[in-house]
Design an enzyme around this catalytic site. Structure first.
Site, mmCIF file in Angstrom:
data_model
loop_
_atom_site.group_PDB
_atom_site.id
_atom_site.type_symbol
_atom_site.label_atom_id
_atom_site.label_comp_id
_atom_site.label_asym_id
_atom_site.label_seq_id
_atom_site.Cartn_x
_atom_site.Cartn_y
_atom_site.Cartn_z
ATOM 1 N N ARG A 21 0.839 -1.212 0.000
ATOM 2 C CA ARG A 21 0.000 0.000 0.000
ATOM 3 C C ARG A 21 0.874 1.263 0.000
ATOM 4 N NH1 ARG A 21 -1.473 3.064 4.439
ATOM 5 N NH2 ARG A 21 -3.429 4.238 4.293
ATOM 6 N N ASP A 128 11.247 -13.976 10.322
ATOM 7 C CA ASP A 128 12.458 -14.496 10.982
ATOM 8 C C ASP A 128 13.375 -13.424 11.580
ATOM 9 O OD1 ASP A 128 11.678 -17.032 10.335
ATOM 10 O OD2 ASP A 128 13.019 -17.255 8.627
ATOM 11 N N ARG A 246 4.198 -32.717 26.747
ATOM 12 C CA ARG A 246 3.420 -32.618 25.508
ATOM 13 C C ARG A 246 4.165 -31.703 24.531
ATOM 14 N NH1 ARG A 246 1.249 -36.080 27.806
ATOM 15 N NH2 ARG A 246 -0.972 -36.521 28.103
HETATM 16 O O1 F6P Z 1 11.260 -17.584 6.139
HETATM 17 C C1 F6P Z 1 10.160 -17.586 6.951
HETATM 18 C C2 F6P Z 1 9.775 -18.974 7.348
HETATM 19 O O2 F6P Z 1 8.522 -18.864 7.986
HETATM 20 C C3 F6P Z 1 10.769 -19.723 8.232
HETATM 21 O O3 F6P Z 1 10.720 -19.375 9.584
HETATM 22 C C4 F6P Z 1 10.359 -21.161 7.994
HETATM 23 O O4 F6P Z 1 11.433 -22.013 8.256
HETATM 24 C C5 F6P Z 1 9.998 -21.154 6.537
HETATM 25 O O5 F6P Z 1 9.610 -19.823 6.233
HETATM 26 C C6 F6P Z 1 8.892 -22.085 6.134
HETATM 27 O O6 F6P Z 1 8.695 -21.947 4.771
HETATM 28 P P1 F6P Z 1 7.540 -22.633 3.917
HETATM 29 O O7 F6P Z 1 6.259 -21.932 4.236
HETATM 30 O O8 F6P Z 1 7.961 -22.424 2.505
HETATM 31 O O9 F6P Z 1 7.500 -24.064 4.329
#
Ligand code: F6P
Length: 322
Positions: A21, A128, A246
């Site tokens: 946006r 991340d 768990r």
């Molecule tokens: O890069 C962001 C992220 O969410 C990471 O934390 C994770 O390891 C990865 O993407 C998961 O990716 P995908 O959705 O392609 O499985």
């Protein structure tokens, strides 16, 4: 700069829409035509590129995901794919591109810029937070809050049963989410990829707290060297069979949802600054915000850096969880 394209690439992150946006509205303010490139670099390769208007980005600031979709494009990592992408840059007469994404996005952008001299400015969008050149990436704050909210709920049930709950959070290569959410929920232990994990030490730590705690929480980043939450649970079961434990894998719930206020403001500032940067003929760099100041860092410096991770927070956990 008469016409620019905007794309979102890699794992989506809450706040990407707010950034789109801001890019679109800043372009309109500056009399620059703006096009949405669908599904990241795949859209550039296939020519799936469409004009974006002010109306197209109305009422999206609060929405998670990305309205122009994303992908982890394999094609863009081939010379043939990038050639097609460049042909479309020429065909659509794009003078520059705003690329919103993370490590993979900027690695690709860097190569593309070097091969074809296409002007590209990046906006850090990943939950991340593993990019050098900005304090926070877009989506990180929202993901942290999602984790904290989920673990608070897990603690309610864990304490009702005197259980140990092992919660796996995202972060293949980086422990930002694990570390900061762990502090936020008062975790008993936090396992991250940046430091080695020793199960013996973990057992000792948990044993220390067992008598005076109604529940215990271990946060495990998916990329930790212990091998994920199930692996940790299995090893703990072997060493301490009396623990009632768990496992919860939070998974992609961390990537969704309405962006936090912080992410919306960050995305709005960065989207605006990215267009300004292209208009000033800046290229091959990422917009960031460090100590409240807008910064520009070359792509090659931004990728794969965990240096800004505050490992002192691990020491803090040791003290506060005792
Ligand atoms: O890069 C962001 C992220 O969410 C990471 O934390 C994770 O390891 C990865 O993407 C998961 O990716 P995908 O959705 O392609 O499985």
């Amino acid at each position: 700069m008469k016409k620019i394209g905007v794309l979102t690439s890699g794992g989506d992150a809450p706040g990407m829409n707010a950034a789109i946006r801001a890019v679109v509205r800043t372009c309109i303010f500056k009399n620059i035509e703006v096009y949405g490139i669908c599904e990241g670099y795949n859209g550039l390769i296939e020519g799936n590129i469409n004009p974006l208007t002010s109306k197209d980005v109305s009422n999206i600031i609060q929405r998670g995901g990305t309205i122009i979709k994303s992908s982890r494009s394999q094609g863009f990592f081939t010379a043939e794919g990038r050639k097609k992408a460049f042909q479309n840059v020429q065909k659509f007469e794009l003078d520059g591109i705003v690329a919103i994404g993370g490590n993979g996005t900027f690695t690709g952008a860097n190569i593309f810029n070097q091969e074809y001299d296409v002007s590209i400015v990046g906006i850090p969008g990943t939950i991340d937070n593993d990019l050098f050149g900005t304090d926070n990436t877009i989506g990180y704050d929202t993901a942290l809050n999602t984790v904290v909210e989920a673990v608070d709920k897990i603690k309610d049930t864990a304490s009702s049963h005197n259980r140990l709950c092992i919660v796996e959070v995202m972060g293949k290569d980086a422990g930002f989410i694990a570390l900061n959410s762990g502090i936020g929920v008062g975790a008993d232990a936090i396992l991250i990829p940046e430091t080695p994990t020793y199960i013996d030490q973990l057992v000792e730590k948990l044993d220390n707290g067992r008598d005076h705690k109604s529940s215990m929480i271990v946060i495990v980043a998916e990329g930790d060297d212990a091998g994920g939450a199930y692996q940790v649970a299995n090893e703990l079961k072997e060493q301490c069979p009396n623990y009632d434990s768990r496992v919860t894998i939070l998974g992609h719930v961390q990537r969704g949802g309405s962006p936090s206020a912080l992410d919306r403001v960050l995305a709005s500032q960065m989207g605006h600054s990215a267009v300004n940067a292209l208009a000033e003929n800046k290229t091959n760099l990422m917009v960031g915000i460090i100590d409240k100041q807008i910064t520009y860092t070359p792509f090659e410096k931004c990728v794969k850096h965990n240096d800004k991770l505050n490992k002192k927070l691990l020491d803090l956990t040791e003290i506060l969880s005792y």
